[in-house]
Structure formats: structure tokens, C-alpha cells
Design a protein around this motif. Structure first.
Motif, short mmCIF file in Angstrom:
data_model
loop_
_atom_site.label_atom_id
_atom_site.label_comp_id
_atom_site.label_asym_id
_atom_site.label_seq_id
_atom_site.Cartn_x
_atom_site.Cartn_y
_atom_site.Cartn_z
N ASP A 1 58.89 -66.35 -56.85
CA ASP A 1 60.30 -67.59 -56.70
C ASP A 1 60.41 -68.24 -58.31
O ASP A 1 61.39 -68.50 -58.55
N ARG A 2 59.18 -68.69 -58.92
CA ARG A 2 59.12 -69.51 -60.08
C ARG A 2 59.56 -68.69 -61.20
O ARG A 2 60.38 -69.19 -62.18
N PHE A 3 59.14 -67.35 -61.28
CA PHE A 3 59.73 -66.45 -62.39
C PHE A 3 61.15 -66.17 -62.09
O PHE A 3 62.02 -66.32 -63.22
N ILE A 4 61.78 -66.01 -60.74
CA ILE A 4 63.11 -65.37 -60.47
C ILE A 4 64.05 -66.71 -60.92
O ILE A 4 65.10 -66.49 -61.57
N ARG A 5 63.47 -68.03 -60.67
CA ARG A 5 64.39 -69.10 -60.81
C ARG A 5 64.45 -69.48 -62.63
O ARG A 5 65.78 -69.93 -62.91
N ALA A 6 63.54 -68.91 -63.19
CA ALA A 6 63.70 -69.19 -64.73
C ALA A 6 64.25 -67.95 -65.37
O ALA A 6 64.57 -67.98 -66.74
N ARG A 7 64.65 -66.77 -64.97
CA ARG A 7 64.82 -65.42 -65.43
C ARG A 7 66.10 -65.77 -66.34
O ARG A 7 65.95 -65.30 -67.43
N LYS A 8 67.32 -66.45 -65.79
CA LYS A 8 68.43 -66.29 -66.47
C LYS A 8 68.37 -66.97 -67.61
O LYS A 8 68.78 -66.74 -68.96
N THR A 9 68.03 -68.33 -67.49
CA THR A 9 68.08 -69.13 -68.75
C THR A 9 66.97 -68.80 -69.91
O THR A 9 67.27 -68.51 -71.03
N LEU A 10 65.68 -68.30 -69.39
CA LEU A 10 64.92 -67.69 -70.39
C LEU A 10 65.21 -66.43 -71.09
O LEU A 10 64.71 -66.32 -72.18
N THR A 11 65.89 -65.68 -70.40
CA THR A 11 66.37 -64.45 -70.92
C THR A 11 67.42 -64.79 -71.92
O THR A 11 67.42 -64.18 -72.99
N VAL A 12 68.38 -65.73 -71.77
CA VAL A 12 69.34 -65.99 -72.61
C VAL A 12 68.55 -66.79 -74.02
O VAL A 12 68.92 -66.14 -75.33
N PHE A 13 67.90 -67.62 -73.86
CA PHE A 13 67.01 -68.24 -74.64
C PHE A 13 66.11 -67.07 -75.67
O PHE A 13 66.01 -67.27 -76.83
N ALA A 14 65.52 -66.27 -75.03
CA ALA A 14 64.63 -65.25 -75.78
C ALA A 14 65.51 -64.25 -76.36
O ALA A 14 65.30 -64.02 -77.59
N ALA A 15 66.65 -63.97 -75.82
CA ALA A 15 67.38 -63.10 -76.59
C ALA A 15 68.12 -63.65 -77.89
O ALA A 15 68.20 -62.99 -78.80
N ILE A 16 68.47 -64.79 -77.94
CA ILE A 16 69.11 -65.39 -78.93
C ILE A 16 68.12 -65.73 -79.88
O ILE A 16 68.29 -65.62 -81.09
N THR A 17 66.98 -66.27 -79.49
CA THR A 17 65.68 -66.32 -80.43
C THR A 17 65.28 -64.99 -81.21
O THR A 17 64.97 -64.98 -82.34
N VAL A 18 65.16 -63.92 -80.41
CA VAL A 18 64.88 -62.78 -81.17
C VAL A 18 66.04 -62.33 -82.03
O VAL A 18 65.62 -61.77 -83.35
N VAL A 19 67.18 -62.36 -81.90
CA VAL A 19 68.48 -62.18 -82.81
C VAL A 19 68.31 -62.85 -83.96
O VAL A 19 68.36 -62.51 -85.15
N PHE A 20 67.84 -64.42 -83.71
CA PHE A 20 67.92 -65.23 -85.06
C PHE A 20 66.49 -64.89 -85.94
O PHE A 20 66.69 -64.90 -87.13
N LEU A 21 65.51 -64.44 -85.33
CA LEU A 21 64.47 -63.67 -85.93
C LEU A 21 64.66 -62.70 -86.61
O LEU A 21 64.15 -62.62 -87.90
N ILE A 22 65.32 -61.62 -86.29
CA ILE A 22 65.67 -60.44 -86.94
C ILE A 22 66.62 -60.89 -88.08
O ILE A 22 66.25 -60.40 -89.44
N LEU A 23 67.46 -61.87 -87.96
CA LEU A 23 68.32 -62.12 -89.14
C LEU A 23 67.69 -63.27 -90.20
O LEU A 23 67.75 -62.90 -91.39
N THR A 24 66.66 -63.95 -89.61
CA THR A 24 65.88 -64.50 -90.32
C THR A 24 65.09 -63.68 -91.34
O THR A 24 64.85 -63.72 -92.37
#
Length: 357
Positions: free
Chosen positions: A282-305
Motif C-alpha cells: 500500500d505504501r509503495f502504491i501510494r507513492a508510485r505516480k509522484t515518484l515515477t514523475v520525479f524519477a523520469a524527470i530526473t533521469v532525463v535531466f541527468l542524460i542532458l547534463t
């Protein structure tokens, strides 16, 4: 009229610049105020329905949500202050690239606010609790108002950015002259620095969410994740310093470290979708959407970096380090060109306003 060589970098006094910083303060203050109301409602609900300490097992979905809402407030507060400070920095230096990054940042926070609404609107805690200082319908309206405010901010500041682009563009061209190699090197550096600035925000935002919502305090991973935060911030600051000083070992080391950094975010992301412990599900499911967005953005920014780190490394020796070292880089600073139109000839450093420091 200012004497030749006088300092010209100052906060622009045009109506568009004033509107930009005013709108940043007003919109972000409104967002934080609304989030504070939502936070207060859930705090009141938690007092009535029972609390569950962060990281404990056996928390109900409603109690997990009650832990998440303060984090939303903290993130929007962090984002608001971050955006206002960077707006001041970008306008002071007439940095068009940073203004474009601020547009991307506003869009990302707009998407995040939509996820917040989706995760809270159908919460069992909203259904179970009655008698708050505002009604449930009013709470839903407050939730809807956050993406509305951020959407209006994005549209209005996009318009202002376009106006500022027209205002600053000629000044940039006039001051840089024809030295295209130098302009390209400066642009690569400013993009790199902007990426690192936002890397810090998205990394800290992701890690705090993962620690507070997902992990348990007795987990070894909890302590390791906390320890990673200051280390990563120091590495990112060191990358900017290495780029400014044209310190090749430092920048090469940073590029190498970016790859395990991406692996770290991908590992955390995979964990969200592969957890097997039913008590943690339940704890992981609750955090999936927000953390997925943050992780995806961070990975994209890291690639550009990584890409722009390599470009900055290639540009070492192009002349940026040799200019005066008493200010930060700015896109309105000038490279004086002599009467012979020799684009590679720089005046005495004391008369040069285009610098990297």
C-alpha cells in the motif's frame, strides 16, 4: 551615460521584468496558501482518525496519505522559493536560457499538482472524516485550484518570457558581436549550469518522498538514502566549480558518476513496481505516480547534463576562463570587439564583462 567599462549588469527596470518577478511571488504564494489549507484539513482529520508514524508497518491507506500531504506542502514551498530565487537570478543576468528552464519547471510542477489531485480526491480519509473547518466539497475545490493556479502561472509567465526574449535578444546580439565560437561555449556552459541547478531540486524532491512515504526507519536503505542527499549535492556543486575552473579531472569524474546516478533512480523506480511484501504494498502504491514523475524527470535531466558536461569539457580552452573572474556568467555581458572586427581579440580583462566565475 555610463563611462566605458562601467558595470551594466543590474536588475532590468522594464515592465515585463517587474511583472515576471511579481507574478512569480503572487502565484507561488497563492499555491503555498492553498496547500497550507489542504495540509491543515488533513492534520485535523489525522487527529480524529488516528495517526501512524512515518516508516511504521501496518499503516492504513488513509494514514499513509496523511503522511504524504505534508510532503506536498513542503515540496510546493521548496519549489516556490526555488523558483523566485532563480527568477531573480535569471532576470538580473538577463539569462534567457534560465527563463526557458523556468517554464519547463513550471510545467513539471503543474503535472505534479494534477497527480496530487488524483491521489487525494478519492481518498478514504476524505470519505471517513466529517466536521472539518471546511467541507469536503470545499476541500475538493481547493485541490482543483492548485493545478488551475499553476496552469495560469505557466501561461502568463510563458507570455512574459516571450516579451523578455524580444527585449533581451538584441542586447545579447549587440554585446556578443560576431564571436560565434565564444557564444556557443558560453551557451553550453549556461545550459549545463541550469541543468545542474534543477538536478538538485528534482533529486532532493524524489529522495525526500521516497524516504518519508516508502521507507521504514529501521531499514538500512533508509539511512543510506539520507546519507546520499548531502553527498550528491556536493558532487553537483563540485561539477559547476570544475566547469568554471576548467578542471578536467573533476568534470570527467562527474560525468562518470552520472551513470551510477541514473542507475540509482532506475533501481528505485523498479522497486516501486516490484515490491513483494504485502505490508509495504500500500505504501509503495501510494507513492508510485509522484515518484515515477520525479524519477523520469530526473533521469532525463541527468542524460542532458551528461551531454552538456561533455560539450563544456570540449569547450575548455575557448577563452571563458581567461576573462575577468569577479562575477557569474550572464547572457547580457559583453565581449568588446575592436575596430578591426577581429572576433577572437578580447580587450584587457578589466574592460571585459563576459566572464565565467
Amino acid at each position: 551615460m555610463e563611462p566605458e567599462g562601467a558595470e551594466t549588469t543590474r536588475f532590468p527596470k522594464t515592465i515585463w521584468a517587474k511583472l515576471y518577478i511579481t507574478s512569480a511571488v503572487v502565484f507561488n504564494s497563492a499555491t503555498i496558501a492553498v496547500e497550507a489549507v489542504i495540509f491543515a484539513w488533513f492534520q485535523q482529520a489525522s487527529n480524529k482518525t488516528g495517526r501512524c508514524n512515518p516508516g511504521n508497518e501496518g499503516c492504513t491507506p488513509g494514514q499513509i496519505l496523511a503522511q504524504t500531504v505534508p510532503l506536498y506542502l513542503a515540496l510546493f514551498l521548496f519549489a516556490g522559493v526555488y523558483q523566485i530565487l532563480i527568477s531573480l537570478w535569471a532576470l538580473y543576468h538577463r539569462n534567457l536560457i534560465q527563463l526557458l528552464f523556468l517554464m519547463i519547471f513550471s510545467l513539471a510542477m503543474l503535472i505534479y499538482s494534477g497527480i496530487q489531485y488524483d491521489q487525494i480526491k478519492d481518498s478514504n480519509q476524505i470519505s471517513a472524516f466529517d466536521g472539518g473547518f471546511i467541507t469536503k466539497n470545499q476541500l475538493i475545490n481547493f485541490l482543483i485550484s492548485v493545478p488551475c493556479i499553476l496552469g495560469a502561472q505557466f501561461l502568463f509567465q510563458s507570455f512574459l518570457t516571450f516579451k523578455l526574449y524580444k527585449e533581451f535578444n538584441w542586447d545579447i546580439f549587440r554585446r556578443f558581436g560576431a564571436d560565434m565560437k565564444f557564444k556557443r561555449a558560453l551557451k553550453d556552459y549556461v545550459v549545463f549550469e541550469s541543468l545542474v541547478i534543477f538536478d538538485i531540486f528534482f533529486f532532493v524532491g524524489f529522495t525526500l518522498q521516497f524516504v518519508i512515504v516508502v521507507l521504514q526507519t529501521k531499514d538500512v536503505e533508509f539511512a543510506l538514502t539520507i546519507a546520499v542527499i548531502p553527498v550528491t549535492i556536493l558532487i553537483l556543486i563540485g561539477a559547476i566549480y570544475s566547469a568554471k575552473r576548467e578542471f578536467k579531472p573533476g568534470l570527467i569524474g562527474f560525468i562518470i558518476l552520472c551513470f551510477p546516478g541514473m542507475a540509482y533512480f532506475l533501481y528505485k523506480l523498479i522497486r516501486l513496481y516490484t515490491v513483494g511484501n504485502p505490508r509495504k504494498k500500500d505504501r509503495f502504491i501510494r507513492a508510485r505516480k509522484t515518484l515515477t514523475v520525479f524519477a523520469a524527470i530526473t533521469v532525463v535531466f541527468l542524460i542532458l547534463t551528461i551531454v552538456f558536461s561533455i560539450k563544456v569539457l570540449i569547450n575548455f580552452g575557448s577563452g571563458l576562463k581567461k576573462t575577468e573572474k569577479n562575477r557569474r556568467p550572464s547572457l547580457n555581458d559583453s565581449i568588446p570587439i575592436d575596430d578591426t572586427n577581429d572576433s577572437n581579440s578580447l580587450k584587457n580583462p578589466k574592460e571585459t564583462r563576459m566572464i565565467i566565475d
